[in-house]
Design a protein around this motif. Structure first.
Motif, PDB file in Angstrom:
ATOM      1  N   LEU A   1       0.831  -1.189   0.000  1.00  0.00           N
ATOM      2  CA  LEU A   1       0.000   0.000   0.000  1.00  0.00           C
ATOM      3  C   LEU A   1       0.875   1.254   0.000  1.00  0.00           C
ATOM      4  N   ALA A   2       1.892   1.275   0.846  1.00  0.00           N
ATOM      5  CA  ALA A   2       2.759   2.458   0.952  1.00  0.00           C
ATOM      6  C   ALA A   2       3.424   2.767  -0.386  1.00  0.00           C
ATOM      7  N   TYR A   3       3.812   1.729  -1.108  1.00  0.00           N
ATOM      8  CA  TYR A   3       4.449   1.939  -2.410  1.00  0.00           C
ATOM      9  C   TYR A   3       3.493   2.653  -3.369  1.00  0.00           C
ATOM     10  N   PHE A   4       2.280   2.167  -3.483  1.00  0.00           N
ATOM     11  CA  PHE A   4       1.328   2.760  -4.428  1.00  0.00           C
ATOM     12  C   PHE A   4       0.870   4.151  -3.991  1.00  0.00           C
ATOM     13  N   LEU A   5       0.791   4.388  -2.700  1.00  0.00           N
ATOM     14  CA  LEU A   5       0.477   5.741  -2.237  1.00  0.00           C
ATOM     15  C   LEU A   5       1.593   6.701  -2.638  1.00  0.00           C
ATOM     16  N   ALA A   6       2.833   6.237  -2.595  1.00  0.00           N
ATOM     17  CA  ALA A   6       3.960   7.072  -3.013  1.00  0.00           C
ATOM     18  C   ALA A   6       3.949   7.316  -4.520  1.00  0.00           C
ATOM     19  N   VAL A   7       3.537   6.324  -5.290  1.00  0.00           N
ATOM     20  CA  VAL A   7       3.493   6.450  -6.748  1.00  0.00           C
ATOM     21  C   VAL A   7       2.477   7.509  -7.183  1.00  0.00           C
ATOM     22  N   LEU A   8       1.495   7.796  -6.355  1.00  0.00           N
ATOM     23  CA  LEU A   8       0.499   8.817  -6.702  1.00  0.00           C
ATOM     24  C   LEU A   8       1.126  10.194  -6.911  1.00  0.00           C
ATOM     25  N   SER A   9       2.282  10.416  -6.364  1.00  0.00           N
ATOM     26  CA  SER A   9       2.952  11.710  -6.558  1.00  0.00           C
ATOM     27  C   SER A   9       3.892  11.691  -7.764  1.00  0.00           C
ATOM     28  N   ASP A  10       3.964  10.577  -8.452  1.00  0.00           N
ATOM     29  CA  ASP A  10       4.780  10.461  -9.666  1.00  0.00           C
ATOM     30  C   ASP A  10       4.191  11.343 -10.761  1.00  0.00           C
ATOM     31  N   GLU A  11       5.039  11.973 -11.534  1.00  0.00           N
ATOM     32  CA  GLU A  11       4.572  12.854 -12.606  1.00  0.00           C
ATOM     33  C   GLU A  11       4.169  12.098 -13.874  1.00  0.00           C
TER      34      GLU A  11
ATOM     35  N   THR B   1       2.062   9.953 -16.143  1.00  0.00           N
ATOM     36  CA  THR B   1       0.620   9.704 -16.184  1.00  0.00           C
ATOM     37  C   THR B   1       0.257   8.259 -15.900  1.00  0.00           C
ATOM     38  N   PHE B   2       0.879   7.337 -16.600  1.00  0.00           N
ATOM     39  CA  PHE B   2       0.439   5.952 -16.466  1.00  0.00           C
ATOM     40  C   PHE B   2       0.944   5.291 -15.198  1.00  0.00           C
ATOM     41  N   ALA B   3       2.001   5.806 -14.598  1.00  0.00           N
ATOM     42  CA  ALA B   3       2.425   5.322 -13.287  1.00  0.00           C
ATOM     43  C   ALA B   3       1.357   5.708 -12.260  1.00  0.00           C
ATOM     44  N   LYS B   4       0.941   6.964 -12.305  1.00  0.00           N
ATOM     45  CA  LYS B   4      -0.081   7.458 -11.380  1.00  0.00           C
ATOM     46  C   LYS B   4      -1.405   6.728 -11.612  1.00  0.00           C
ATOM     47  N   ARG B   5      -1.759   6.529 -12.868  1.00  0.00           N
ATOM     48  CA  ARG B   5      -3.002   5.838 -13.203  1.00  0.00           C
ATOM     49  C   ARG B   5      -2.978   4.403 -12.668  1.00  0.00           C
ATOM     50  N   THR B   6      -1.841   3.738 -12.805  1.00  0.00           N
ATOM     51  CA  THR B   6      -1.697   2.375 -12.300  1.00  0.00           C
ATOM     52  C   THR B   6      -1.892   2.333 -10.788  1.00  0.00           C
ATOM     53  N   ALA B   7      -1.334   3.311 -10.088  1.00  0.00           N
ATOM     54  CA  ALA B   7      -1.503   3.367  -8.631  1.00  0.00           C
ATOM     55  C   ALA B   7      -2.972   3.550  -8.257  1.00  0.00           C
ATOM     56  N   ILE B   8      -3.672   4.411  -8.979  1.00  0.00           N
ATOM     57  CA  ILE B   8      -5.101   4.646  -8.699  1.00  0.00           C
ATOM     58  C   ILE B   8      -5.894   3.363  -8.916  1.00  0.00           C
ATOM     59  N   VAL B   9      -5.610   2.665 -10.009  1.00  0.00           N
ATOM     60  CA  VAL B   9      -6.325   1.421 -10.309  1.00  0.00           C
ATOM     61  C   VAL B   9      -6.007   0.352  -9.254  1.00  0.00           C
ATOM     62  N   PHE B  10      -4.753   0.297  -8.799  1.00  0.00           N
ATOM     63  CA  PHE B  10      -4.402  -0.644  -7.729  1.00  0.00           C
ATOM     64  C   PHE B  10      -5.203  -0.347  -6.469  1.00  0.00           C
ATOM     65  N   LEU B  11      -5.244   0.921  -6.087  1.00  0.00           N
ATOM     66  CA  LEU B  11      -5.978   1.296  -4.879  1.00  0.00           C
ATOM     67  C   LEU B  11      -7.458   0.971  -5.016  1.00  0.00           C
ATOM     68  N   MET B  12      -8.013   1.226  -6.191  1.00  0.00           N
ATOM     69  CA  MET B  12      -9.415   0.903  -6.441  1.00  0.00           C
ATOM     70  C   MET B  12      -9.642  -0.612  -6.323  1.00  0.00           C
ATOM     71  N   SER B  13      -8.752  -1.373  -6.894  1.00  0.00           N
ATOM     72  CA  SER B  13      -8.900  -2.825  -6.906  1.00  0.00           C
ATOM     73  C   SER B  13      -8.762  -3.446  -5.522  1.00  0.00           C
ATOM     74  N   ASN B  14      -8.080  -2.759  -4.640  1.00  0.00           N
ATOM     75  CA  ASN B  14      -7.860  -3.267  -3.289  1.00  0.00           C
ATOM     76  C   ASN B  14      -8.652  -2.488  -2.255  1.00  0.00           C
ATOM     77  N   ARG B  15      -9.745  -1.880  -2.675  1.00  0.00           N
ATOM     78  CA  ARG B  15     -10.517  -0.991  -1.804  1.00  0.00           C
ATOM     79  C   ARG B  15     -11.116  -1.704  -0.597  1.00  0.00           C
ATOM     80  N   LYS B  16     -11.284  -3.001  -0.661  1.00  0.00           N
ATOM     81  CA  LYS B  16     -11.884  -3.716   0.471  1.00  0.00           C
ATOM     82  C   LYS B  16     -10.829  -4.242   1.440  1.00  0.00           C
ATOM     83  N   ARG B  17      -9.564  -4.105   1.066  1.00  0.00           N
ATOM     84  CA  ARG B  17      -8.469  -4.592   1.914  1.00  0.00           C
ATOM     85  C   ARG B  17      -7.905  -3.515   2.829  1.00  0.00           C
TER      86      ARG B  17
END
Length: 92
Positions: free
Chosen positions: A1-11, A13-29
């Protein structure tokens, strides 16, 4: 989780988009509020980021209608996309 939260500050586009999709996919965890705060803070004028945020918000909304309070934390374009994704969903 910490890794993908950090990726959200990446400039990148697709790195940030991937992090958002990961967080969405793991929303129940993970903690819902932490995820929603991070996702809405990542909103951008970039089409692909905005669409990922809208997609994520629509999934959170389908799970819990109180997610609507987060719609005011994103741009008007993202809010419009979110509402359209919710409307188009067959799970609502």
């Amino acid at each position: 989780l910490a890794y993908f939260l950090a990726v959200l500050s990446d400039e990148r586009t697709f790195a940030k988009r991937t992090a958002i999709v990961f967080l969405m996919s793991n929303r129940k965890r993970y903690d819902r509020k932490v995820l929603l705060d991070a996702i809405t803070a990542a909103d951008s004028d970039d089409y692909y980021i905005s669409m990922a945020v809208a997609w994520a918000l629509s999934f959170f909304y389908i799970d819990d209608k109180s997610t609507e309070e987060y719609f005011d934390k994103v741009s008007e374009a993202t809010k419009k996309r979110t509402k359209q994704k919710i409307k188009d969903s067959r799970r609502c």
